[in-house]
Design a protein around this motif. Structure first.
Motif, short mmCIF file in Angstrom:
data_model
loop_
_atom_site.label_atom_id
_atom_site.label_comp_id
_atom_site.label_asym_id
_atom_site.label_seq_id
_atom_site.Cartn_x
_atom_site.Cartn_y
_atom_site.Cartn_z
N PRO A 1 -2.88 -8.06 -0.67
CA PRO A 1 -2.54 -6.73 -0.18
C PRO A 1 -1.74 -6.71 1.11
O PRO A 1 -1.82 -7.61 1.95
N SER B 1 -4.72 4.99 -1.86
CA SER B 1 -4.46 3.82 -2.71
C SER B 1 -5.21 2.57 -2.25
O SER B 1 -5.22 1.56 -2.96
N ILE B 2 -5.83 2.62 -1.08
CA ILE B 2 -6.42 1.41 -0.50
C ILE B 2 -7.53 0.83 -1.37
O ILE B 2 -7.55 -0.38 -1.63
N MET C 1 -0.70 -3.50 4.17
CA MET C 1 -1.28 -2.26 4.67
C MET C 1 -0.19 -1.44 5.37
O MET C 1 0.43 -1.93 6.33
N MET D 1 -6.23 -0.92 -4.46
CA MET D 1 -5.52 -2.14 -4.10
C MET D 1 -6.49 -3.26 -3.75
O MET D 1 -6.36 -4.40 -4.22
N ASN E 1 0.83 -1.19 0.00
CA ASN E 1 0.00 0.00 0.00
C ASN E 1 0.87 1.25 0.00
O ASN E 1 2.05 1.20 0.34
#
Length: 258
Positions: free
Chosen positions: A58, A41-42, A60, A45, A36
């Motif tokens: 993913p 951008s979360i 974080m 993603m 991330n």
């Protein structure tokens, strides 16, 4: 092969993401780990995770170049997500003295907070350290007895720095820089045990030779594996087997592979 670091959710892949994923699969990429950047951008993603479950996985974290005066607010978002569901790692986090040195104290505080989150959730960390290798090593030395582990992404340092990072319980992410004529990583590829490497591309950035200057993509990871094999005078199959085993130990089992 396991791609341990690709921003595959980048808008630079918006026009042909299905073809990019297909090429990766055809070339033997078994899964892609996505670091991330920040709160913005979360969604993109996690959309990639939804579209390619079990393949695009993913992490974080908060990228150092996104550390601003409001970095604590960003880290509350990171912490909230880590408490709600599982992620493969805390990352991409770290330090960066290439673009802007004015936020370095904030970067170091964000680094420490994310290390604490990783320890709390028993996750590896994935570290960005551009023009800040020694500073990052110094930060990690404060966690030597903590059990903290992970990957120093896009490693581009000396063999002495590589060995110190390995001593601290971390692996080295090798990508496109390893294939550059002026990359200077030959001593590292030859002199550090293969079990301390993982493969990555950092797509869409830092494409390896012979694709240098183009948009990078996960399928190009084979060029990195070939370069390591060439430097070590071994078959690429050995590079793939060992680096994939290491990546799985880090990201899937969440165990320190040292």
């Amino acid at each position: 092969m396991i791609e341990t670091h690709a921003h595959i959710y980048s808008d630079k892949f918006a026009e042909d993401i299905e073809e990019v994923i297909d090429r990766a699969k055809v070339d033997g990429v078994e899964r892609i780990y996505m670091p991330n950047i920040d709160s913005e951008s979360i969604d993109a993603m996690l959309e990639m995770e939804y579209r390619y479950p079990g393949y695009c996985i993913p992490m974080m974290g908060l990228h150092p170049c996104s550390v601003g005066k409001d970095f604590e607010k960003e880290l509350y978002i990171v912490e909230d997500w880590l408490s709600k569901r599982s992620f493969a790692a805390v990352g991409e986090m770290g330090t960066d003295l290439y673009w802007d040195k004015s936020m370095f104290e904030e970067q170091k505080e964000a680094f420490r907070i994310q290390c604490s989150l990783a320890l709390k959730h028993q996750l590896p960390i994935v570290i960005h350290c551009r023009e800040s290798m020694d500073e990052t090593i110094e930060l990690l030395e404060g966690y030597q007895e903590s059990g903290l582990f992970g990957v120093v992404h896009c490693f581009s340092g000396t063999i002495a720095q590589a060995r110190r990072i390995v001593e601290l319980g971390f692996k080295l992410g090798l990508g496109g820089v390893a294939t550059f004529k002026n990359g200077g990583l030959e001593p590292v590829m030859q002199g550090v045990d293969l079990q301390h490497f993982v493969l990555e591309t950092d797509s869409p950035y830092l494409a390896p030779a012979p694709h240098r200057g183009k948009r990078n993509e996960p399928a190009f990871i084979k060029q990195v594996a070939l370069k390591i094999a060439d430097e070590r005078k071994i078959d690429i199959s050995e590079v793939v087997e060992v680096t994939s085993t290491t990546a799985m130990l880090i990201f899937e089992n969440n165990n320190n592979p040292n």
